[in-house]
Design a protein around this motif. Structure first.
Motif, mmCIF file in Angstrom:
data_model
loop_
_atom_site.group_PDB
_atom_site.id
_atom_site.type_symbol
_atom_site.label_atom_id
_atom_site.label_comp_id
_atom_site.label_asym_id
_atom_site.label_seq_id
_atom_site.Cartn_x
_atom_site.Cartn_y
_atom_site.Cartn_z
ATOM 1 N N SER A 159 31.762 38.491 31.307
ATOM 2 C CA SER A 159 30.878 37.758 30.384
ATOM 3 C C SER A 159 30.288 38.689 29.331
ATOM 4 N N ARG A 160 30.363 40.001 29.574
ATOM 5 C CA ARG A 160 29.854 40.969 28.600
ATOM 6 C C ARG A 160 30.921 41.332 27.563
ATOM 7 N N ILE A 161 32.126 40.810 27.763
ATOM 8 C CA ILE A 161 33.194 41.018 26.781
ATOM 9 C C ILE A 161 33.880 39.659 26.567
ATOM 10 N N PRO A 162 33.095 38.717 25.994
ATOM 11 C CA PRO A 162 33.556 37.323 25.964
ATOM 12 C C PRO A 162 34.580 37.014 24.867
ATOM 13 N N ASP A 163 34.642 37.845 23.835
ATOM 14 C CA ASP A 163 35.491 37.526 22.680
ATOM 15 C C ASP A 163 36.969 37.767 23.038
ATOM 16 N N PRO A 164 37.826 36.739 22.974
ATOM 17 C CA PRO A 164 39.246 36.931 23.309
ATOM 18 C C PRO A 164 39.886 38.049 22.487
ATOM 19 N N ALA A 165 39.397 38.275 21.268
ATOM 20 C CA ALA A 165 39.951 39.352 20.442
ATOM 21 C C ALA A 165 39.719 40.713 21.092
ATOM 22 N N ASP A 166 38.577 40.871 21.759
ATOM 23 C CA ASP A 166 38.285 42.136 22.443
ATOM 24 C C ASP A 166 39.108 42.285 23.720
ATOM 25 N N ARG A 167 39.678 41.176 24.210
ATOM 26 C CA ARG A 167 40.434 41.231 25.473
ATOM 27 C C ARG A 167 41.947 41.318 25.243
ATOM 28 N N GLU A 168 42.352 41.511 23.999
ATOM 29 C CA GLU A 168 43.797 41.539 23.726
ATOM 30 C C GLU A 168 44.485 42.733 24.375
ATOM 31 N N GLU A 169 43.857 43.879 24.236
ATOM 32 C CA GLU A 169 44.476 45.132 24.704
ATOM 33 C C GLU A 169 43.375 45.901 25.415
ATOM 34 N N LEU A 170 43.366 45.829 26.763
ATOM 35 C CA LEU A 170 42.214 46.340 27.512
ATOM 36 C C LEU A 170 42.539 47.618 28.264
ATOM 37 N N LEU A 171 41.546 48.488 28.334
ATOM 38 C CA LEU A 171 41.633 49.668 29.190
ATOM 39 C C LEU A 171 40.520 49.576 30.229
ATOM 40 N N VAL A 172 40.889 49.635 31.510
ATOM 41 C CA VAL A 172 39.908 49.673 32.590
ATOM 42 C C VAL A 172 39.955 51.084 33.174
ATOM 43 N N ILE A 173 38.841 51.803 33.086
ATOM 44 C CA ILE A 173 38.794 53.180 33.584
ATOM 45 C C ILE A 173 38.162 53.176 34.968
ATOM 46 N N GLY A 174 38.967 53.507 35.984
ATOM 47 C CA GLY A 174 38.475 53.541 37.362
ATOM 48 C C GLY A 174 38.942 52.327 38.142
ATOM 49 N N ALA A 175 39.747 52.561 39.188
ATOM 50 C CA ALA A 175 40.271 51.447 39.990
ATOM 51 C C ALA A 175 39.786 51.548 41.435
ATOM 52 N N GLY A 176 38.490 51.741 41.605
ATOM 53 C CA GLY A 176 37.877 51.563 42.928
ATOM 54 C C GLY A 176 37.748 50.060 43.181
ATOM 55 N N THR A 177 36.924 49.699 44.144
ATOM 56 C CA THR A 177 36.796 48.285 44.506
ATOM 57 C C THR A 177 36.435 47.425 43.295
ATOM 58 N N ILE A 178 35.450 47.869 42.527
ATOM 59 C CA ILE A 178 35.003 47.036 41.398
ATOM 60 C C ILE A 178 36.039 47.044 40.273
ATOM 61 N N GLY A 179 36.635 48.188 39.984
ATOM 62 C CA GLY A 179 37.667 48.236 38.945
ATOM 63 C C GLY A 179 38.836 47.325 39.278
ATOM 64 N N LEU A 180 39.283 47.358 40.526
ATOM 65 C CA LEU A 180 40.387 46.493 40.951
ATOM 66 C C LEU A 180 39.989 45.022 40.863
ATOM 67 N N THR A 181 38.759 44.741 41.250
ATOM 68 C CA THR A 181 38.278 43.351 41.197
ATOM 69 C C THR A 181 38.224 42.872 39.753
ATOM 70 N N ILE A 182 37.830 43.747 38.844
ATOM 71 C CA ILE A 182 37.788 43.389 37.424
ATOM 72 C C ILE A 182 39.198 43.110 36.897
ATOM 73 N N VAL A 183 40.153 43.928 37.302
ATOM 74 C CA VAL A 183 41.542 43.710 36.849
ATOM 75 C C VAL A 183 42.007 42.308 37.240
ATOM 76 N N ARG A 184 41.790 41.979 38.515
ATOM 77 C CA ARG A 184 42.227 40.659 38.991
ATOM 78 C C ARG A 184 41.432 39.549 38.281
ATOM 79 N N ALA A 185 40.127 39.761 38.118
ATOM 80 C CA ALA A 185 39.288 38.753 37.461
ATOM 81 C C ALA A 185 39.734 38.539 36.017
#
Ligand SMILES: [Zn+2]
Ligand SMILES: [Zn+2]
Length: 336
Positions: A159-185
């Motif tokens: 919800s803090r990155i709601p604009d679809p334009a900002d979600r076109e090409e995403l980098l998630v730094i860190g794949a612990g429990t929360i990072g992995l959960t964010i990827v799936r979400a």
């Protein structure tokens, strides 16, 4: 008298299970009694256990990620019934301050969160405000339901990155429990291409399985690689430097990790090219309802994420296991 058991951090690094007798107290208005079933362990609990948390220190009863069954309701409570399966929002907000009135109880000060300033959820019986209860469908298994809290964190982050334009090409730094959960979400909610940066090869592989298009080790991204949005789940100086350097003009960086001190950001390039930097902290009540919906209809599967479940008597082993790098989410089973 009633007897119940609970997890107790007795001193830094020490976990035990204890049984206590308490006088059977009447429920205050607006409250419900619950039988907690599954408790999730998260990094912030481990921080408290080792005495590294700024204000929550042993001895205390830990826990803020909980699934439970409602066992009693005060006469004035509506919308929650005995037998309901539920998740309990651990933020015991005041309800009257500016943040609470604006629908942002996660910003209420001081944060009164179960397992930190408020009594923790790691116990077999508890009394909580009905307002903090999120009822789940009766057929949603209670172990999966315990994942609603970390999932709500991820839903809030989105919800803090709601604009679809900002979600076109995403980098998630860190794949612990929360990072992995964010990827799936992100996959459930809708996102373009997702790249994950994570040092652990097993977690990179899991990130791919959960929906990342690419997973790289730190230092592996090509020189000019740029992203419309970056979610920094680590919030260390090097990761924040990478996030702010890799985001495109007009793009957005979300700080999801918990920084342990001040960080530098390259303010000139942020200002000149309108790169936004926002934080994400816990969740608001609606995030729980989204999380429960995703868990209930199977869009969000916890199979790869809940790696271990321990009975309450083995709580100490559960917290040790949660420290192992190859565990993702460790649960303590509080009731049979
Ligand atoms: Zn947590
Ligand atoms: Zn408040």
């Amino acid at each position: 008298m009633t007897t119940h058991s609970r997890v107790l951090f007795t001193a830094p690094g020490r976990v035990t299970t204890e049984t206590v007798d308490e006088p059977a107290a009447q429920l205050p208005p607006g409250h419900v009694r619950i039988a907690p079933h599954y408790l999730g362990i998260c990094g912030s609990d481990l921080h408290v256990l080792h005495g590294g948390h700024p204000f929550a220190r042993p001895p205390l009863v830990p826990g803020h990620e909980l699934s439970a069954v409602v066992t009693e309701t005060a006469p004035d409570v509506a919308g929650v019934a005995v037998g309901d399966r539920a998740v309990i929002d651990p933020i015991m907000a005041c309800g009257t301050c500016r943040a609470c009135r604006a629908g942002r109880p996660n910003l209420c000060e001081p944060p009164n969160v179960a397992g930190f300033r408020a009594p923790g959820f790691g116990r077999t019986s508890h009394v909580v405000p009905a307002a903090n209860v999120h009822v789940a469908p009766a057929d949603l298994p209670l172990d999966r339901l315990a994942f609603a809290e970390p999932l709500a964190c991820a839903v809030h982050c989105l919800s803090r990155i709601p604009d679809p334009a900002d979600r076109e090409e995403l980098l998630v730094i860190g794949a612990g429990t929360i990072g992995l959960t964010i990827v799936r979400a992100l996959r459930v909610a809708g996102a373009g291409r997702i790249t994950v940066q994570e040092p652990d090869p097993a977690k990179r592989a899991l990130a791919r399985r959960l929906g990342a298009d690419a997973a790289v080790a730190p230092g592996e991204l090509p020189d000019g690689a740029a992203f419309t949005g970056v979610i920094d789940v680590v919030a260390a100086q090097p990761t924040l430097a990478e996030a702010t350097a890799r985001v495109v003009p007009g793009g957005r960086v979300v700080v999801m990790g918990v920084p342990n001190g001040p960080r530098e950001v390259p303010l000139p390039s942020m200002q000149r090219f309108e790169r936004d930097l926002v934080g994400s902290a816990m969740y608001v009540p609606a995030d729980f309802d989204t999380a429960i919906g995703w868990l209930a209809d199977g869009r969000f599967d916890t199979e790869d994420l809940i790696t271990d479940t321990f009975p309450l008597r083995d709580a100490e082993a559960a917290y040790r296991r949660a420290e192992a790098p190859d565990s993702i989410k460790v649960l303590v089973r509080l009731a049979d």
